[in-house]
Design a protein around this motif. Structure first.
Motif, mmCIF file in Angstrom:
data_model
loop_
_atom_site.group_PDB
_atom_site.id
_atom_site.type_symbol
_atom_site.label_atom_id
_atom_site.label_comp_id
_atom_site.label_asym_id
_atom_site.label_seq_id
_atom_site.Cartn_x
_atom_site.Cartn_y
_atom_site.Cartn_z
ATOM 1 N N LEU A 3 -5.109 15.519 -12.183
ATOM 2 C CA LEU A 3 -4.849 14.970 -13.507
ATOM 3 C C LEU A 3 -5.726 13.756 -13.764
ATOM 4 C CD1 LEU A 3 -0.930 14.951 -13.405
ATOM 5 C CD2 LEU A 3 -2.368 16.574 -14.626
ATOM 6 N N SER A 4 -6.000 13.489 -15.027
ATOM 7 C CA SER A 4 -6.752 12.296 -15.378
ATOM 8 C C SER A 4 -5.842 11.072 -15.456
ATOM 9 C CB SER A 4 -7.453 12.483 -16.731
ATOM 10 O OG SER A 4 -6.496 12.644 -17.763
ATOM 11 N N ILE A 5 -4.540 11.261 -15.360
ATOM 12 C CA ILE A 5 -3.595 10.149 -15.415
ATOM 13 C C ILE A 5 -3.693 9.367 -14.112
ATOM 14 C CG2 ILE A 5 -1.158 9.489 -15.567
ATOM 15 C CD1 ILE A 5 -0.723 11.981 -17.283
ATOM 16 N N ARG A 6 -4.137 8.105 -14.205
ATOM 17 C CA ARG A 6 -4.353 7.275 -13.013
ATOM 18 C C ARG A 6 -3.042 6.790 -12.407
ATOM 19 N NH1 ARG A 6 -8.115 9.536 -11.890
ATOM 20 N NH2 ARG A 6 -7.983 8.353 -10.020
ATOM 21 N N ASN A 7 -2.059 6.539 -13.248
ATOM 22 C CA ASN A 7 -0.805 5.973 -12.779
ATOM 23 C C ASN A 7 0.149 7.075 -12.336
ATOM 24 O OD1 ASN A 7 -1.596 3.275 -13.412
ATOM 25 N ND2 ASN A 7 -1.212 3.729 -15.561
ATOM 26 N N GLN A 8 0.301 7.208 -11.027
ATOM 27 C CA GLN A 8 1.179 8.208 -10.434
ATOM 28 C C GLN A 8 1.941 7.534 -9.293
ATOM 29 O OE1 GLN A 8 -0.745 11.942 -9.473
ATOM 30 N NE2 GLN A 8 -2.278 11.659 -11.057
ATOM 31 N N ILE A 9 3.181 7.129 -9.584
ATOM 32 C CA ILE A 9 3.959 6.374 -8.603
ATOM 33 C C ILE A 9 5.124 7.219 -8.115
ATOM 34 C CG2 ILE A 9 5.287 4.279 -8.188
ATOM 35 C CD1 ILE A 9 3.662 2.943 -10.373
ATOM 36 N N PRO A 10 5.241 7.412 -6.796
ATOM 37 C CA PRO A 10 6.337 8.218 -6.261
ATOM 38 C C PRO A 10 7.685 7.508 -6.346
ATOM 39 C CG PRO A 10 4.905 7.434 -4.490
ATOM 40 C CD PRO A 10 4.308 6.962 -5.778
ATOM 41 N N GLY A 11 8.731 8.320 -6.483
ATOM 42 C CA GLY A 11 10.075 7.777 -6.534
ATOM 43 C C GLY A 11 11.113 8.859 -6.341
ATOM 44 N N THR A 12 12.370 8.458 -6.491
ATOM 45 C CA THR A 12 13.502 9.371 -6.326
ATOM 46 C C THR A 12 14.425 9.233 -7.524
ATOM 47 O OG1 THR A 12 13.386 9.102 -3.932
ATOM 48 C CG2 THR A 12 15.430 10.000 -4.811
ATOM 49 N N VAL A 13 14.838 10.358 -8.082
ATOM 50 C CA VAL A 13 15.769 10.356 -9.207
ATOM 51 C C VAL A 13 17.108 9.794 -8.727
ATOM 52 C CG1 VAL A 13 17.051 11.795 -10.839
ATOM 53 C CG2 VAL A 13 14.637 12.313 -10.347
ATOM 54 N N THR A 14 17.645 8.833 -9.483
ATOM 55 C CA THR A 14 18.954 8.270 -9.138
ATOM 56 C C THR A 14 20.050 8.775 -10.063
ATOM 57 O OG1 THR A 14 18.509 6.283 -10.447
ATOM 58 C CG2 THR A 14 17.992 6.193 -8.083
ATOM 59 N N SER A 15 19.687 9.139 -11.301
ATOM 60 C CA SER A 15 20.678 9.716 -12.208
ATOM 61 C C SER A 15 19.981 10.435 -13.351
ATOM 62 C CB SER A 15 21.625 8.642 -12.757
ATOM 63 O OG SER A 15 20.946 7.787 -13.649
ATOM 64 N N VAL A 16 20.716 11.379 -13.941
ATOM 65 C CA VAL A 16 20.217 12.141 -15.086
ATOM 66 C C VAL A 16 21.333 12.211 -16.123
ATOM 67 C CG1 VAL A 16 19.310 14.355 -15.892
ATOM 68 C CG2 VAL A 16 18.758 13.558 -13.586
ATOM 69 N N ALA A 17 21.041 11.752 -17.342
ATOM 70 C CA ALA A 17 21.986 11.851 -18.452
ATOM 71 C C ALA A 17 21.358 12.774 -19.493
ATOM 72 C CB ALA A 17 22.282 10.479 -19.047
ATOM 73 N N VAL A 18 21.908 13.981 -19.616
ATOM 74 C CA VAL A 18 21.328 14.988 -20.504
ATOM 75 C C VAL A 18 22.082 15.013 -21.829
ATOM 76 C CG1 VAL A 18 20.752 17.430 -20.770
ATOM 77 C CG2 VAL A 18 20.651 16.365 -18.509
ATOM 78 N N GLY A 19 21.327 14.931 -22.908
ATOM 79 C CA GLY A 19 21.888 15.035 -24.252
ATOM 80 C C GLY A 19 21.540 16.382 -24.857
ATOM 81 N N GLU A 20 21.697 16.483 -26.165
ATOM 82 C CA GLU A 20 21.424 17.735 -26.879
ATOM 83 C C GLU A 20 19.978 18.203 -26.685
ATOM 84 O OE1 GLU A 20 22.707 20.840 -29.412
ATOM 85 O OE2 GLU A 20 23.897 19.167 -28.679
ATOM 86 N N ALA A 21 19.021 17.302 -26.896
ATOM 87 C CA ALA A 21 17.608 17.678 -26.792
ATOM 88 C C ALA A 21 16.846 16.864 -25.749
ATOM 89 C CB ALA A 21 16.929 17.511 -28.148
ATOM 90 N N MET A 22 17.288 15.634 -25.516
ATOM 91 C CA MET A 22 16.572 14.732 -24.611
ATOM 92 C C MET A 22 17.463 14.308 -23.457
ATOM 93 S SD MET A 22 13.510 14.391 -25.885
ATOM 94 C CE MET A 22 12.870 12.976 -25.021
ATOM 95 N N ALA A 23 16.801 13.809 -22.414
ATOM 96 C CA ALA A 23 17.519 13.321 -21.240
ATOM 97 C C ALA A 23 16.926 11.975 -20.818
ATOM 98 C CB ALA A 23 17.413 14.316 -20.090
ATOM 99 N N ALA A 24 17.777 11.124 -20.285
ATOM 100 C CA ALA A 24 17.329 9.865 -19.694
ATOM 101 C C ALA A 24 17.422 10.038 -18.182
ATOM 102 C CB ALA A 24 18.200 8.707 -20.154
ATOM 103 N N VAL A 25 16.264 9.984 -17.523
ATOM 104 C CA VAL A 25 16.208 10.173 -16.079
ATOM 105 C C VAL A 25 15.850 8.835 -15.444
ATOM 106 C CG1 VAL A 25 15.128 11.435 -14.188
ATOM 107 C CG2 VAL A 25 15.453 12.563 -16.406
ATOM 108 N N LYS A 26 16.758 8.324 -14.625
ATOM 109 C CA LYS A 26 16.499 7.061 -13.931
ATOM 110 C C LYS A 26 15.887 7.366 -12.580
ATOM 111 C CE LYS A 26 19.802 4.414 -16.469
ATOM 112 N NZ LYS A 26 20.764 3.344 -16.483
ATOM 113 N N VAL A 27 14.846 6.591 -12.258
ATOM 114 C CA VAL A 27 14.076 6.812 -11.031
ATOM 115 C C VAL A 27 13.932 5.486 -10.292
ATOM 116 C CG1 VAL A 27 11.814 7.498 -10.106
ATOM 117 C CG2 VAL A 27 12.783 8.714 -12.087
#
Length: 139
Positions: A3-27
């Motif tokens: 990918l041309s995207i320079r910023n690629q930082i590893p992490g672990t999902v801590t929570s997922v809040a899923v709504g009708e169309a979108m989700a907030a994923v905490k990492v």
């Protein structure tokens, strides 16, 4: 895939809040800092994101803003502390590399911003990233 995207930082999902169309994923990034990515509910389902999933947070350099300290009274929740390690400035734009716990971020900012903020190697900064500008990839 490369990918041309320079910023690629590893992490672990801590929570997922899923709504009708979108989700907030905490990492939790490898360096211990927490971020939130706003992605589609379909992406969460298709990629199988859940607490404990290993991911890479991807952010284009043009979507990283820099401040010389924490910013209050702003809707941008992702504020990552770091230290400038390199500034490559041209007549109009600059590439600023920032060392953050667990990785490195690159911000594309104007040369005027570099001058006004006094950005140079060793400057402490806060990288500001809207949650809608963070993509997540499976690790």
């Amino acid at each position: 895939m490369s990918l041309s995207i320079r910023n690629q930082i590893p992490g672990t999902v801590t929570s997922v809040a899923v709504g009708e169309a979108m989700a907030a994923v905490k990492v939790r990034l490898e360096g211990g800092q927490d971020i939130t990515a706003a992605i589609t509910a379909d992406a969460v389902k298709d990629l199988g994101f859940a607490a404990g999933s290993s991911v890479k947070a991807l952010v284009k350099a043009t979507e990283v803003a820099l401040a010389t300290g924490p910013v209050e009274g702003i809707s941008i929740r992702n504020q990552i502390n770091g230290t400038v390690v390199d500034v490559a400035a041209g007549p109009a734009m600059a590439s600023v590399k920032v060392d953050v716990d667990g990785g490195e971020l690159t911000a594309a900012v104007t040369a005027d911003a570099v001058e006004a903020l006094g950005l140079a190697a060793g400057t402490r900064v806060v990288a500001l990233i809207k949650s809608t500008e963070i993509s997540l990839a499976t690790a």
